[in-house]
Design an enzyme around this catalytic site. Structure first.
Site, mmCIF file in Angstrom:
data_model
loop_
_atom_site.group_PDB
_atom_site.id
_atom_site.type_symbol
_atom_site.label_atom_id
_atom_site.label_comp_id
_atom_site.label_asym_id
_atom_site.label_seq_id
_atom_site.Cartn_x
_atom_site.Cartn_y
_atom_site.Cartn_z
ATOM 1 N N TRP A 27 -22.693 20.981 29.160
ATOM 2 C CA TRP A 27 -23.518 22.070 28.613
ATOM 3 C C TRP A 27 -24.774 22.315 29.448
ATOM 4 O O TRP A 27 -25.552 23.192 29.158
ATOM 5 C CB TRP A 27 -23.902 21.793 27.164
ATOM 6 C CG TRP A 27 -24.438 20.408 26.937
ATOM 7 C CD1 TRP A 27 -25.728 20.000 27.076
ATOM 8 C CD2 TRP A 27 -23.685 19.264 26.529
ATOM 9 N NE1 TRP A 27 -25.831 18.669 26.780
ATOM 10 C CE2 TRP A 27 -24.596 18.191 26.426
ATOM 11 C CE3 TRP A 27 -22.340 19.040 26.232
ATOM 12 C CZ2 TRP A 27 -24.204 16.917 26.059
ATOM 13 C CZ3 TRP A 27 -21.954 17.759 25.857
ATOM 14 C CH2 TRP A 27 -22.873 16.722 25.781
ATOM 15 N N GLU A 40 -25.713 21.110 20.978
ATOM 16 C CA GLU A 40 -26.828 20.622 20.156
ATOM 17 C C GLU A 40 -26.363 20.288 18.745
ATOM 18 O O GLU A 40 -26.799 19.307 18.153
ATOM 19 C CB GLU A 40 -27.958 21.658 20.101
ATOM 20 C CG GLU A 40 -28.707 21.837 21.418
ATOM 21 C CD GLU A 40 -29.408 20.573 21.890
ATOM 22 O OE1 GLU A 40 -29.569 19.635 21.085
ATOM 23 O OE2 GLU A 40 -29.771 20.506 23.077
ATOM 24 N N LEU A 83 -15.651 14.079 14.177
ATOM 25 C CA LEU A 83 -17.110 14.187 14.314
ATOM 26 C C LEU A 83 -17.800 14.068 12.949
ATOM 27 O O LEU A 83 -18.990 13.780 12.877
ATOM 28 C CB LEU A 83 -17.498 15.541 14.933
ATOM 29 C CG LEU A 83 -17.250 15.687 16.440
ATOM 30 C CD1 LEU A 83 -17.404 17.145 16.853
ATOM 31 C CD2 LEU A 83 -18.227 14.828 17.230
ATOM 32 N N TYR A 85 -19.225 15.291 9.109
ATOM 33 C CA TYR A 85 -20.207 16.322 8.721
ATOM 34 C C TYR A 85 -19.621 17.731 8.940
ATOM 35 O O TYR A 85 -20.129 18.516 9.731
ATOM 36 C CB TYR A 85 -21.516 16.172 9.511
ATOM 37 C CG TYR A 85 -22.123 14.806 9.409
ATOM 38 C CD1 TYR A 85 -22.954 14.488 8.339
ATOM 39 C CD2 TYR A 85 -21.859 13.836 10.361
ATOM 40 C CE1 TYR A 85 -23.510 13.230 8.222
ATOM 41 C CE2 TYR A 85 -22.406 12.562 10.251
ATOM 42 C CZ TYR A 85 -23.228 12.274 9.180
ATOM 43 O OH TYR A 85 -23.769 11.030 9.082
ATOM 44 N N TYR A 121 -35.336 22.108 15.236
ATOM 45 C CA TYR A 121 -34.984 21.411 16.476
ATOM 46 C C TYR A 121 -34.018 22.249 17.326
ATOM 47 O O TYR A 121 -34.257 22.500 18.506
ATOM 48 C CB TYR A 121 -34.367 20.036 16.150
ATOM 49 C CG TYR A 121 -33.634 19.478 17.323
ATOM 50 C CD1 TYR A 121 -34.336 18.851 18.346
ATOM 51 C CD2 TYR A 121 -32.258 19.633 17.443
ATOM 52 C CE1 TYR A 121 -33.676 18.383 19.462
ATOM 53 C CE2 TYR A 121 -31.594 19.177 18.560
ATOM 54 C CZ TYR A 121 -32.303 18.545 19.559
ATOM 55 O OH TYR A 121 -31.652 18.101 20.669
ATOM 56 N N ASP A 139 -37.012 15.602 18.689
ATOM 57 C CA ASP A 139 -35.929 14.845 18.047
ATOM 58 C C ASP A 139 -36.346 13.378 18.039
ATOM 59 O O ASP A 139 -37.469 13.041 18.449
ATOM 60 C CB ASP A 139 -34.590 15.079 18.768
ATOM 61 C CG ASP A 139 -34.541 14.419 20.138
ATOM 62 O OD1 ASP A 139 -35.592 13.944 20.622
ATOM 63 O OD2 ASP A 139 -33.444 14.369 20.730
ATOM 64 N N CYS A 193 -36.868 5.192 27.845
ATOM 65 C CA CYS A 193 -37.796 4.762 26.788
ATOM 66 C C CYS A 193 -36.965 4.438 25.546
ATOM 67 O O CYS A 193 -37.007 5.125 24.538
ATOM 68 C CB CYS A 193 -38.813 5.875 26.510
ATOM 69 S SG CYS A 193 -40.187 5.311 25.494
ATOM 70 N N CYS A 200 -39.975 0.213 31.037
ATOM 71 C CA CYS A 200 -41.246 0.756 31.539
ATOM 72 C C CYS A 200 -41.344 0.671 33.067
ATOM 73 O O CYS A 200 -41.964 1.534 33.690
ATOM 74 C CB CYS A 200 -42.422 0.028 30.908
ATOM 75 S SG CYS A 200 -42.398 0.144 29.106
ATOM 76 N N CYS A 203 -39.955 3.756 34.456
ATOM 77 C CA CYS A 203 -40.360 4.992 33.777
ATOM 78 C C CYS A 203 -41.275 5.852 34.656
ATOM 79 O O CYS A 203 -42.287 5.365 35.161
ATOM 80 C CB CYS A 203 -41.071 4.641 32.475
ATOM 81 S SG CYS A 203 -41.605 6.105 31.580
ATOM 82 N N CYS A 209 -48.854 6.245 30.213
ATOM 83 C CA CYS A 209 -48.456 5.748 28.893
ATOM 84 C C CYS A 209 -49.507 4.808 28.307
ATOM 85 O O CYS A 209 -49.741 3.716 28.823
ATOM 86 C CB CYS A 209 -47.109 5.030 28.998
ATOM 87 S SG CYS A 209 -46.530 4.426 27.405
HETATM 88 S S1 SF4 Z 1 -43.963 3.447 30.023
HETATM 89 FE FE1 SF4 Z 1 -44.227 4.296 27.981
HETATM 90 S S2 SF4 Z 1 -42.977 6.143 27.952
HETATM 91 FE FE2 SF4 Z 1 -42.319 4.925 29.702
HETATM 92 S S3 SF4 Z 1 -40.613 3.659 28.950
HETATM 93 FE FE3 SF4 Z 1 -42.479 2.456 28.733
HETATM 94 S S4 SF4 Z 1 -43.140 2.878 26.641
HETATM 95 FE FE4 SF4 Z 1 -41.697 4.492 27.181
#
Ligand code: SF4
Length: 341
Positions: A27, A40, A83, A85, A121, A139, A193, A200, A203, A209
């Site tokens: 999609w 969605e 699925l 629902y 949403y 979400d 996350c 992290c 990330c 963060c």
């Molecule tokens: S740094 Fe913050 S936003 Fe990134 S994965 Fe870790 S907790 Fe999540």
């Protein structure tokens, strides 16, 4: 707690990461609102990997809004089977019929929101991804990312949480690429996350963060704790003598339903033993789910706290709900054998 950060820089880092790391999902190959919309709706209760084969089959059978609008219901449900629902499939078809009747897919957030089965949403996702409208998507994944980015312990499902994180989401939304920005935050929540053990070190937003800086990422987001339902079985004694039934009345000082009449249990008439079961019923009280069995017993020599009550006067007595259910069940069972309410 407001998120203090360099927003344009955060937006840039997020999109650079998304452009490089995003999963190739069917999609995402174009911005066709029908394809995005179906995905969605399917993803509302189903994980991406589980939804993929269903999505492919569904789109092969119903390749356009018109095909979906005109499909026999049995065919539609057969392609949704697995699925769950099913109201989602029925709403999809109803909305497809609305779109067909209107002559095209709506292009404003408000009009998308008016389609059957489309909530905040989904409307924000379609509006931003397909029409580049500046609506932030929230979400479960996004709530988690935002609560950590802002290091904000507000409960995400509370009214305050929806307001607080709605504001954070709107503040961070990239107006130039709102659809990609929304998908990037969802993707970050789904792949980096994570609810447990957020990655992290990998990330792209680690430098922004606040939870990571404070070391609180594992404690967020804060969710309301839902107490567990306790299931319990209890026995009520149905003891008749002539035209009288043995009941006990809760004392005036009782914390629970003072003055109400109940059928006796072993607590009130120790030593009673049941002879046969008349039926059973369930009754929920706060976080308890009780299964009450009604069992006949012979009249005891000593009635203790219980008293003989004329059955003809029961209607005029303050009976507890449990006692009323029991009386109703016994009346029915007398008429047509053992019963369950
Ligand atoms: S740094 Fe913050 S936003 Fe990134 S994965 Fe870790 S907790 Fe999540």
């Amino acid at each position: 707690m407001p998120l203090e950060t360099d927003v344009p820089q955060l937006q840039r880092r997020l999109l650079e990461w998304f452009d490089a790391a995003k999963r190739d999902l069917p999609w995402r190959r174009d911005r066709d609102p029908y394809r995005v919309w179906v995905s969605e709706i399917m993803l509302q209760q189903t994980r991406v990997t589980a939804a993929l084969p269903y999505y492919e089959r569904f789109m092969a059978r119903f390749p356009s809004i018109k095909a979906l609008a005109e499909a026999p219901e049995a065919d539609l449900l057969a392609h949704w089977a697995g699925l769950g629902y099913y109201y989602r499939a029925r709403n999809l078809q109803r909305a497809a019929q609305q779109v067909s009747a209107a002559g095209g897919f709506p292009r404003t957030h408000q009009a998308i929101l008016a389609l059957s089965g489309v909530g905040d949403y989904t409307a924000a996702a379609i509006a931003s991804i397909c029409f580049s409208l500046p609506h932030a998507v929230l979400d479960g994944n996004v709530y988690r990312v935002l609560s950590r980015l802002a290091n904000d312990p507000t409960e995400i499902s509370s009214t305050a949480g929806k307001r607080v994180f709605g504001e954070v989401a709107a503040k961070l939304l990239n107006p130039d690429r709102p659809g990609d920005h929304n998908q990037a935050l969802m993707e970050l929540g789904a792949t980096v996350c994570l609810p447990r053990n957020p990655q992290c070190l990998l990330c792209p937003l680690a430098a922004f963060c606040e939870a990571r800086a404070a070391g609180t990422q594992d404690q967020l987001p804060r969710k309301r704790r839902v107490p567990k339902i306790v299931r319990e079985e209890r026995t009520l004694f149905w003891v008749e003598r002539g035209n009288h039934l043995l009941l006990w009345q809760r004392p005036a000082g009782s914390q629970l339903m003072p003055g109400f009449w109940e059928l006796p249990e072993a607590e009130q008439l120790d030593g009673l033993s049941g002879t046969s079961e008349l039926g059973s019923f369930r009754h929920g009280i706060t976080f308890h789910d009780y299964l009450f069995r009604i069992v006949t017993a012979a009249p005891p020599a000593d009635t203790g706290v219980a008293a003989w009550v004329n059955i003809g006067t029961l209607d005029g007595l303050p009976l507890s709900t449990v006692a009323k259910k029991a009386v109703t069940l016994v009346e029915r069972s007398v008429k047509r054998g053992a019963a369950t309410l």
